[in-house]
Design an enzyme around this catalytic site. Structure first.
Site, PDB file in Angstrom:
ATOM      1  N   ALA A   1      -5.513  -4.465   8.582  1.00 35.09           N
ATOM      2  CA  ALA A   1      -7.095  -3.794   7.592  1.00 35.09           C
ATOM      3  C   ALA A   1      -8.276  -4.447   6.692  1.00 35.09           C
ATOM      4  O   ALA A   1      -9.504  -3.210   6.525  1.00 35.09           O
ATOM      5  CB  ALA A   1      -6.366  -3.096   6.407  1.00 35.09           C
TER       6      ALA A   1
ATOM      7  N   LYS B   1     -13.045  -1.080   6.781  1.00 35.65           N
ATOM      8  CA  LYS B   1     -13.606  -2.257   5.433  1.00 35.65           C
ATOM      9  C   LYS B   1     -14.767  -2.856   6.075  1.00 35.65           C
ATOM     10  O   LYS B   1     -15.777  -2.822   5.341  1.00 35.65           O
ATOM     11  CB  LYS B   1     -12.691  -2.403   4.649  1.00 35.65           C
ATOM     12  CG  LYS B   1     -11.556  -1.601   4.483  1.00 35.65           C
ATOM     13  CD  LYS B   1     -11.200  -1.259   3.430  1.00 35.65           C
ATOM     14  CE  LYS B   1     -10.316  -0.112   3.892  1.00 35.65           C
ATOM     15  NZ  LYS B   1      -9.854   0.813   3.051  1.00 35.65           N
TER      16      LYS B   1
ATOM     17  N   ASP C   1      -0.556  -5.584   9.434  1.00 37.68           N
ATOM     18  CA  ASP C   1      -0.942  -4.356   8.960  1.00 37.68           C
ATOM     19  C   ASP C   1      -2.830  -5.024   8.585  1.00 37.68           C
ATOM     20  O   ASP C   1      -2.850  -6.536   7.742  1.00 37.68           O
ATOM     21  CB  ASP C   1      -0.783  -3.831   8.085  1.00 37.68           C
ATOM     22  CG  ASP C   1      -2.072  -2.491   6.955  1.00 37.68           C
ATOM     23  OD1 ASP C   1      -3.105  -2.525   8.223  1.00 37.68           O
ATOM     24  OD2 ASP C   1      -1.568  -1.291   6.897  1.00 37.68           O
TER      25      ASP C   1
ATOM     26  N   TRP D   1       0.980  -1.610   0.121  1.00 41.23           N
ATOM     27  CA  TRP D   1      -0.484   0.044  -0.091  1.00 41.23           C
ATOM     28  C   TRP D   1       0.667   1.250  -0.165  1.00 41.23           C
ATOM     29  O   TRP D   1       1.738   1.238   0.832  1.00 41.23           O
ATOM     30  CB  TRP D   1      -1.223   0.176   1.198  1.00 41.23           C
ATOM     31  CG  TRP D   1      -1.392   1.405   1.863  1.00 41.23           C
ATOM     32  CD1 TRP D   1      -2.701   1.098   0.467  1.00 41.23           C
ATOM     33  CD2 TRP D   1      -2.055   1.667   2.866  1.00 41.23           C
ATOM     34  NE1 TRP D   1      -3.612   2.149   0.857  1.00 41.23           N
ATOM     35  CE2 TRP D   1      -3.049   2.739   2.584  1.00 41.23           C
ATOM     36  CE3 TRP D   1      -1.123   2.088   3.826  1.00 41.23           C
ATOM     37  CZ2 TRP D   1      -3.149   4.182   3.095  1.00 41.23           C
ATOM     38  CZ3 TRP D   1      -1.981   3.161   4.442  1.00 41.23           C
ATOM     39  CH2 TRP D   1      -2.827   3.818   4.561  1.00 41.23           C
TER      40      TRP D   1
HETATM   41  C1  LMR Z   1      -6.818   2.055  -0.183  1.00 42.23           C
HETATM   42  O1  LMR Z   1      -6.114   1.151  -0.557  1.00 42.23           O
HETATM   43  O2  LMR Z   1      -8.042   2.658  -1.330  1.00 42.23           O
HETATM   44  C2  LMR Z   1      -7.426   2.433   0.409  1.00 42.23           C
HETATM   45  O3  LMR Z   1      -7.352   1.739   1.912  1.00 42.23           O
HETATM   46  C3  LMR Z   1      -8.037   3.763   1.097  1.00 42.23           C
HETATM   47  C4  LMR Z   1      -6.768   4.141   1.168  1.00 42.23           C
HETATM   48  O4  LMR Z   1      -6.558   4.937   1.869  1.00 42.23           O
HETATM   49  O5  LMR Z   1      -5.881   4.530   0.511  1.00 42.23           O
END
Ligand code: LMR
Length: 394
Positions: free
Chosen positions: A210, A243, A208, A127
């Site tokens: 999420a 989420k 992490d 990410w």
């Molecule tokens: C994403 O990866 O699209 C989500 O986790 C939103 C973000 O904050 O990037």
């Protein structure tokens, strides 16, 4: 002070969100930012959340401050949700944070303060906000191989070869489940190997989490984290309810640290609360209270789990339908990996130019690295997206 300021590079995902909003085309398709959508293209408030909010509204008689770490009841429910009974909860320090991003930030702030020389190892890819925050805090950063674009699976040998260089105190950042952006997860054997590596080197895992519940189910998605927690003396975890509870804008997260003993956990909890004070004082309470209300009530928990299952199965159905349609059009299994991945995301494997063509010529929005949010697909758009992908990537 501002005369020479040039705005920082925008985050690619947030930039894309804005581009999508600005696009006037009616038939545009948003497969960008990681937000769940129903087959009708809506991101609804979950029924369990609505019911919990109603209860909170009826019963709450004060908006006075709670505590720097957030409400103790929320922290306790989240410990159970994520760790089950894998470790004694007294060894877990926790503090509420504004979303999962807030948790990542607070944990890294703590690491910077305690072990400023520690290298944070991140998967390639990950990410984009992971390296952004790590670099912002000036922590040493290294990547380990993770995704094998040839197979659409895990580059297991590359990962373990790169991680052989970790040193005591380094952080190994792993995604608890539903890896963002690849959709490729570790198997339980991989989690075990990671635990053995941490035991042998003194490196500390940083999970992490999420997308808990978006892969196979809550227990299944937490299994790797729980296995690892049972093996290592110390571990860090950033949790998010954005989420799985659909609470994106309410900013519900948790920073957790598994410590060697109860006394260390008490001290670490104090540190996390103190760090909250430095950055924003009290974490947001409303969403966390809705989560606590749901998890503390068997009926609401059942409702929430059923809704979560529906979301998960919808995403999996989208994956399978898109992979089947691509198979039909192209006559090849080139995109079969889409059905095998888990969670919201897969990397399509398109070049930046192909991603641009999908966006410009077809109104189909993917993140620049070709990450696709499969939750953004609908029965109507699957054939359209498949046709465009086949044409552009042909
Ligand atoms: C994403 O990866 O699209 C989500 O986790 C939103 C973000 O904050 O990037």
């Amino acid at each position: 002070m501002f005369e020479t300021l040039t705005p920082p590079q925008p985050d690619k995902i947030i930039q894309l969100m804005q581009m999508f909003r600005d696009d006037p085309r009616k038939d545009k398709v948003d497969l960008g930012v990681g937000v769940y959508k129903t087959p009708e293209g809506k991101t609804p408030v979950m029924k369990a959340v609505k019911a919990a909010e109603e209860l909170v509204w009826k019963m709450q008689d004060s908006k006075g401050y709670v505590a720097l770490a957030g409400d103790a009841g929320y922290l306790a429910e989240m410990k159970t949700l994520i760790f089950g009974d894998a470790v004694p909860h007294a060894r877990l320090a926790a503090a509420g944070t504004p979303g999962g991003t807030g948790a990542v930030r607070q944990i890294l702030e703590m690491v910077k303060s305690l072990t400023p020389g520690a290298t944070v190892w991140i998967s390639a890819p990950t990410w984009p906000n992971h390296p952004a925050i790590i670099s912002y805090l000036d922590l040493p950063l290294r990547e380990y191989r993770y995704y094998d674009a040839q197979t659409g699976g895990l580059d297991r040998a590359g990962m373990m070869a790169d991680l052989a260089d970790v040193r005591a105190g380094d952080l190994i950042l792993v995604h608890g489940c539903c890896h963002n952006p690849t959709g490729v997860d570790l198997t339980l054997d991989d989690w075990r190997a990671l635990g053995e590596l941490c035991l042998a080197t003194g490196a500390i895992p940083f999970v992490d989490m999420a997308y808990l519940g978006f892969g196979h189910g809550i227990e299944e998605d937490a299994a790797g984290t729980r296995l690892l927690a049972g093996m290592v003396p110390e571990m860090l975890l950033a949790g998010s309810c954005s989420k799985n509870f659909g609470l994106y804008r309410d900013r519900v997260g948790i920073a957790m640290a598994l410590c060697g003993d109860d006394a260390a956990a008490t001290a670490t909890g104090g540190m996390l609360a103190w760090l909250n004070r430095q950055n924003f004082a009290f974490p947001p309470d409303h969403g966390a209270r809705a989560v606590q209300t749901i998890l503390g009530d068997a009926g609401l928990t059942d409702l929430w789990r059923a809704e979560l299952r529906e979301m998960r199965e919808g995403m999996q159905a989208n994956r399978e339908a898109l992979a089947a349609e691509l198979q039909r059009i192209t006559g090849s299994d080139r995109f079969a990996f889409l059905a095998a991945h888990k969670g919201m995301f897969s990397l399509l494997g398109a070049t930046p130019e192909q991603v641009e063509r999908l966006r410009e010529d077809h109104g189909i929005y993917l993140v620049f690295d070709s990450r696709m949010n499969v939750a953004g697909l609908t029965p109507d758009t699957i054939p359209v997206v498949a046709k465009a992908v086949a044409e552009v990537m042909g």
